[in-house]
Structure formats: structure tokens, C-alpha cells
Motif scaffolding. Structure first.
Motif, short mmCIF file in Angstrom:
data_model
loop_
_atom_site.label_atom_id
_atom_site.label_comp_id
_atom_site.label_asym_id
_atom_site.label_seq_id
_atom_site.Cartn_x
_atom_site.Cartn_y
_atom_site.Cartn_z
N GLY A 1 -9.92 -33.95 -97.52
CA GLY A 1 -9.23 -34.88 -98.34
C GLY A 1 -7.76 -34.82 -97.91
N MET A 2 -7.07 -34.05 -98.03
CA MET A 2 -5.83 -33.60 -97.55
C MET A 2 -5.62 -34.12 -96.23
SD MET A 2 -3.85 -32.28 -100.11
CE MET A 2 -2.80 -31.03 -99.48
N ALA A 3 -6.17 -33.72 -95.42
CA ALA A 3 -6.29 -34.22 -93.89
C ALA A 3 -6.39 -35.66 -93.86
CB ALA A 3 -7.42 -33.68 -92.93
N LEU A 4 -7.22 -36.34 -94.66
CA LEU A 4 -7.30 -37.80 -94.47
C LEU A 4 -6.17 -38.53 -95.09
CD1 LEU A 4 -9.07 -40.03 -93.84
CD2 LEU A 4 -10.20 -39.92 -96.01
N ARG A 5 -5.51 -37.68 -96.30
CA ARG A 5 -4.42 -38.51 -96.69
C ARG A 5 -3.29 -38.39 -95.70
NH1 ARG A 5 -4.54 -35.89 -102.28
NH2 ARG A 5 -6.33 -35.27 -101.37
N LYS A 6 -3.00 -37.15 -95.30
CA LYS A 6 -1.99 -37.19 -94.25
C LYS A 6 -2.25 -37.95 -92.91
CE LYS A 6 1.03 -34.32 -91.94
NZ LYS A 6 2.34 -34.24 -92.45
N THR B 1 2.78 -48.25 -88.88
CA THR B 1 2.86 -49.55 -88.91
C THR B 1 3.94 -49.99 -89.97
OG1 THR B 1 1.20 -49.13 -90.63
CG2 THR B 1 0.51 -49.46 -88.55
N LYS B 2 4.58 -49.30 -90.59
CA LYS B 2 5.67 -49.47 -91.38
C LYS B 2 5.05 -50.28 -92.66
CE LYS B 2 9.09 -49.62 -87.96
NZ LYS B 2 9.41 -50.06 -86.69
N SER B 3 3.79 -49.99 -93.12
CA SER B 3 3.17 -50.68 -94.29
C SER B 3 3.96 -50.02 -95.50
CB SER B 3 1.65 -50.00 -94.21
OG SER B 3 0.98 -50.71 -95.26
N LYS B 4 4.05 -51.05 -96.49
CA LYS B 4 4.59 -50.84 -97.59
C LYS B 4 3.36 -50.54 -98.91
CE LYS B 4 8.90 -53.53 -96.72
NZ LYS B 4 8.80 -53.25 -95.26
N SER B 5 2.40 -50.86 -98.52
CA SER B 5 1.14 -50.48 -99.20
C SER B 5 0.84 -48.86 -99.35
CB SER B 5 -0.06 -51.26 -98.71
OG SER B 5 -0.95 -50.92 -99.99
N VAL B 6 0.29 -48.49 -100.67
CA VAL B 6 -0.08 -47.31 -100.66
C VAL B 6 -1.87 -47.38 -100.83
CG1 VAL B 6 1.74 -46.27 -101.76
CG2 VAL B 6 0.10 -47.45 -103.12
N LYS B 7 -2.50 -48.29 -100.71
CA LYS B 7 -3.80 -48.54 -100.73
C LYS B 7 -4.41 -48.41 -99.43
CE LYS B 7 -3.89 -51.62 -104.87
NZ LYS B 7 -4.46 -52.95 -105.50
N LYS B 8 -5.37 -47.48 -99.40
CA LYS B 8 -5.92 -47.42 -97.96
C LYS B 8 -6.43 -48.60 -97.32
CE LYS B 8 -7.46 -42.60 -99.38
NZ LYS B 8 -8.61 -41.84 -99.74
#
Length: 137
Positions: free
Chosen positions: A4-9, A18-25
Motif C-alpha cells: 500500500g505504501m509503495a502504491l501510494r508512493k 502529470t502536475k495533477s491537482k487531484s488526490v483521488k486515484k
């Protein structure tokens, strides 16, 4: 838990790239897909411009002068905005045109002395001396 930590990273890295401003996957993935699509469009535009230059340029000579300076000679078929395309190519290589002569009798010709802002890699010089190279698909 480590997975889970690796995926979050990885999502954090993807979000930063991508300079995404979202926090949703889900939104980060959509932003990444849009980013990839835009990159593909840019690559296609560059390929078209490069092919246009390949179709028109007949000769390119690069001669190293004193430190930091090069003499560049270009001969090509007449075409719209040919000088603009050549000057944009110089700009992309981060070189300043110090002096230039252009002719447009039967062919378009340009002789320029350019100054490199940064050290130009020897491979770039050798590619220019060898002439245009067709990009791989």
C-alpha cells in the motif's frame, strides 16, 4: 502494508509528473492519460515538422570554429517559413546566431555563425555533419 505504501508512493510520483491537482486515484489516472495523449500529439507535431525539413533540406554542414562557435551552412528547396524553421531549430539547440547570410535564388541557402550557450554534445555535431537522420517510429 508495504504494498500500500509503495502504491501510494507511485501515485505521488505520477501526480507530480502529470502536475495533477487531484488526490483521488481515479482522477490522477485520468490526468495521466490526458498527459500521455498531449505528449503523443506533441511527438506527432515534431515528427511532421522534422519530415517537412527532411523533404526540403539538401545539405547541412557544421564546422567547429574557435571555442564555442560553429559555422553552419544549410541549402534546401524553397519553402514557406524555411528560415523560421531553421532559426527555431537553433533555438531548440540553445545556440545564438551571431551572424547570418541568406539567399533565395534557386534554392534557399543560409550561412550562419552560431555561438553555443551550453556545451553542445559532440554527438549532436556529428549528427549534423552526417546529415538528417530519419526518426524511428
Amino acid at each position: 502494508m508495504q504494498r500500500g505504501m509503495a502504491l501510494r508512493k507511485k501515485f505521488q510520483i505520477l501526480r507530480a509528473l502529470t502536475k495533477s491537482k487531484s488526490v483521488k486515484k481515479r482522477s490522477i489516472i485520468i490526468d495521466a492519460l490526458l498527459y500521455i495523449y498531449k505528449l503523443r500529439l506533441q511527438v506527432e507535431a515534431i515528427k511532421r515538422e522534422y519530415q517537412y525539413l527532411l523533404d526540403h533540406i539538401q545539405e547541412v554542414k557544421v564546422e567547429k570554429l574557435e571555442t564555442g562557435y560553429m559555422a553552419v551552412t544549410i541549402r534546401c528547396k524553397k519553402g514557406e517559413e524555411m528560415m523560421v524553421s531553421i532559426l527555431e531549430a537553433f533555438e531548440k539547440l540553445d545556440v545564438n546566431v551571431v551572424q547570418a547570410k541568406a539567399t533565395c535564388k534557386h534554392l534557399f541557402g543560409m550561412e550562419a555563425i552560431v555561438e553555443a550557450n551550453n556545451n553542445i554534445d559532440e554527438t549532436i555535431l556529428s549528427r549534423a555533419r552526417a546529415g538528417p537522420v530519419v526518426p524511428e517510429a
